[in-house]
Design a protein around this motif. Structure first.
Motif, PDB file in Angstrom:
ATOM      1  N   PRO A  70      14.793  20.674 -18.186  1.00  0.00           N
ATOM      2  CA  PRO A  70      14.016  20.128 -19.308  1.00  0.00           C
ATOM      3  C   PRO A  70      14.742  20.187 -20.650  1.00  0.00           C
ATOM      4  N   LEU A 130      16.964  15.595  -4.754  1.00  0.00           N
ATOM      5  CA  LEU A 130      15.854  15.440  -5.688  1.00  0.00           C
ATOM      6  C   LEU A 130      15.440  16.795  -6.269  1.00  0.00           C
ATOM      7  N   LEU A 131      15.388  17.788  -5.391  1.00  0.00           N
ATOM      8  CA  LEU A 131      14.942  19.112  -5.841  1.00  0.00           C
ATOM      9  C   LEU A 131      16.000  19.791  -6.705  1.00  0.00           C
ATOM     10  N   PRO A 179      14.830  26.360 -10.777  1.00  0.00           N
ATOM     11  CA  PRO A 179      13.639  25.505 -10.752  1.00  0.00           C
ATOM     12  C   PRO A 179      13.991  24.124 -10.199  1.00  0.00           C
ATOM     13  N   PRO A 180      13.081  23.480  -9.506  1.00  0.00           N
ATOM     14  CA  PRO A 180      13.388  22.151  -8.968  1.00  0.00           C
ATOM     15  C   PRO A 180      13.306  21.073 -10.048  1.00  0.00           C
ATOM     16  N   GLY A 181      13.997  19.995  -9.791  1.00  0.00           N
ATOM     17  CA  GLY A 181      13.931  18.847 -10.698  1.00  0.00           C
ATOM     18  C   GLY A 181      14.996  18.899 -11.780  1.00  0.00           C
ATOM     19  N   GLN A 182      14.924  17.904 -12.644  1.00  0.00           N
ATOM     20  CA  GLN A 182      15.887  17.817 -13.751  1.00  0.00           C
ATOM     21  C   GLN A 182      15.616  18.915 -14.778  1.00  0.00           C
TER      22      GLN A 182
END
Lengths: 147, 151
Positions: A110, B148-149, A105-108
Motif C-alpha cells: 500500500p 496475485l498473492l 501481507p498478500p497483494g500489492q
C-alpha cells in the motif's frame, strides 16, 4: 527480517501490533494539543521548535477516524517532523520470549516503501503483526496533514 | 470432453467455497484447521479476510469467491481454513489459508473428465474445470494465485 532489541506493543482499534526498534517517542495525550475539527484527519498536534507534528487515529482498516478513547501517541522519527499515531495503550517488550517469524501481507504493497508489516509473532494463539517502520511512516504521510 | 488419466492415482482435496468447489492436490495443502476469529489485516485487498495463527506463524486468509469477483459472505458454522504451502515461486514463509464453506473432502483420483470452465473461463486463478461424478469442480492455478498473492 532483522531482529529487534525491543518491541513496542501498540493497541489500534482493538488489535495489537508490534513496532520494532526505538525510533519513536511516546507522548501522553495531556501533553499534546487537540486538533481543531477542520484539522481532520489530524486528531492532535505535538508542538516542537521546528514546527507541529500531526498525530492520527486509525480504525481497524487503518482509515483515519475521529479522536476516540486514546491515551498516548507514538511519534515515529522521520526527518525534522515526527509523525504520530494514537493508541489506547502501549507496552514496551524485550525480545525475550518473543518469537518473530517473517510475514508478507498478500497483494500489492500500500505504500512506496512496501508493505506495512514484515513479520508476526503468535502469542497465545493470537497473531501480532510487526510493523515495517519505514512503510508505516510512508503510510501516515499519505494521510496528508499540513504542518 | 477430455478424459485425463494421471500416471499414478492422485490424492486430492475437494474444497467447497461459496462460489465454486475447488479440487486441489493434497500435496499442496499443509493442514485443514477450524475457523477462528481472524485478526485484522489493514490496507489489504478485499479478498484478504484477515490473519489467523497457524503453528508459530501468522497466515493470511483468502476468500476465493472474492478473488473471483463475488461478494463477501460471513463464515458459516462449518467453515474451515485450508492452509496451503507457499505457491510455486513464493518465499518459504508465504503460506496462505483459503476459507472453505464446509468440510473439505478427500478423493483418490485415477481419471477425471475435463469440462469447459463456463463462466470461470478466463479467470487467471482457474487452471481448468473437471467433472467429479456429477459435479463440476475448478482446479486453481496455484502459480497464478501465488503471483496475485505475492507479486
Amino acid at each position: 527480517m532483522p531482529e529487534s532489541s525491543q518491541y513496542l506493543r501498540i493497541q489500534l482499534a482493538g488489535a495489537d501490533y508490534l513496532l520494532p526498534g526505538n525510533g519513536y517517542a511516546i507522548e501522553q495525550r495531556a501533553n499534546l494539543v487537540a486538533a481543531q475539527p477542520g484539522d481532520f484527519p489530524v486528531v492532535a498536534w505535538r508542538v516542537l521548535p521546528s514546527g507541529r507534528c500531526p498525530a492520527y487515529s486509525l480504525g481497524r482498516e487503518f482509515k483515519p477516524q475521529p479522536p476516540g478513547d486514546w491515551t498516548v501517541a507514538v511519534f515515529l522519527e522521520t526527518g525534522p517532523r515526527p509523525i504520530g499515531l494514537t493508541s489506547a495503550e502501549v507496552q514496551l517488550l524485550t525480545p525475550a520470549g518473543i518469537h518473530v517469524e517473517p510475514f508478507t501481507p498478500p497483494g500489492q504493497p500500500p505504500t512506496h516503501a512496501g508493505h506495512l508489516f514484515n513479520a508476526a509473532w503468535v502469542e497465545d494463539a493470537r497473531p501480532l503483526l510487526v510493523f515495517e517502520p519505514a512503510a508505516l511512516v510512508a503510510y501516515l504521510q499519505t494521510l496528508g496533514a499540513s504542518p | 470432453m477430455n478424459r485425463v488419466r494421471p500416471a499414478e492415482p492422485v490424492h486430492a482435496l475437494e474444497i467447497p467455497t461459496a462460489a465454486v468447489a475447488l479440487l486441489v492436490p493434497s500435496a499442496c495443502i499443509a493442514e485443514v484447521v477450524p475457523m477462528t476469529d481472524l485478526a485484522p489485516l489493514p490496507c489489504a485487498p478485499d479478498w484478504a479476510l484477515g490473519v489467523t495463527p497457524w503453528r508459530t506463524r501468522a497466515v493470511a486468509v483468502i476468500s476465493f469467491e472474492r478473488l473471483l469477483g463475488g461478494s463477501r459472505r460471513a463464515a458459516a458454522g462449518r467453515s474451515k481454513l485450508v492452509v496451503f504451502y507457499p505457491p510455486p515461486g513464493c518465499r518459504p514463509w508465504q503460506f496462505f489459508a483459503l476459507l472453505s464453506s464446509g468440510d473439505p473432502q478427500p478423493h483418490l483420483l485415477d481419471t477425471v473428465e475435463a469440462v469447459p470452465a463456463g463462466e470461470l473461463a478466463g479467470n487467471s486463478c482457474i487452471a481448468a474445470a473437471v467433472h467429479l461424478g456429477t459435479r463440476a469442480l475448478a482446479i486453481p492455478d496455484l502459480e497464478a494465485l501465488g503471483q496475485l498473492l505475492y507479486p
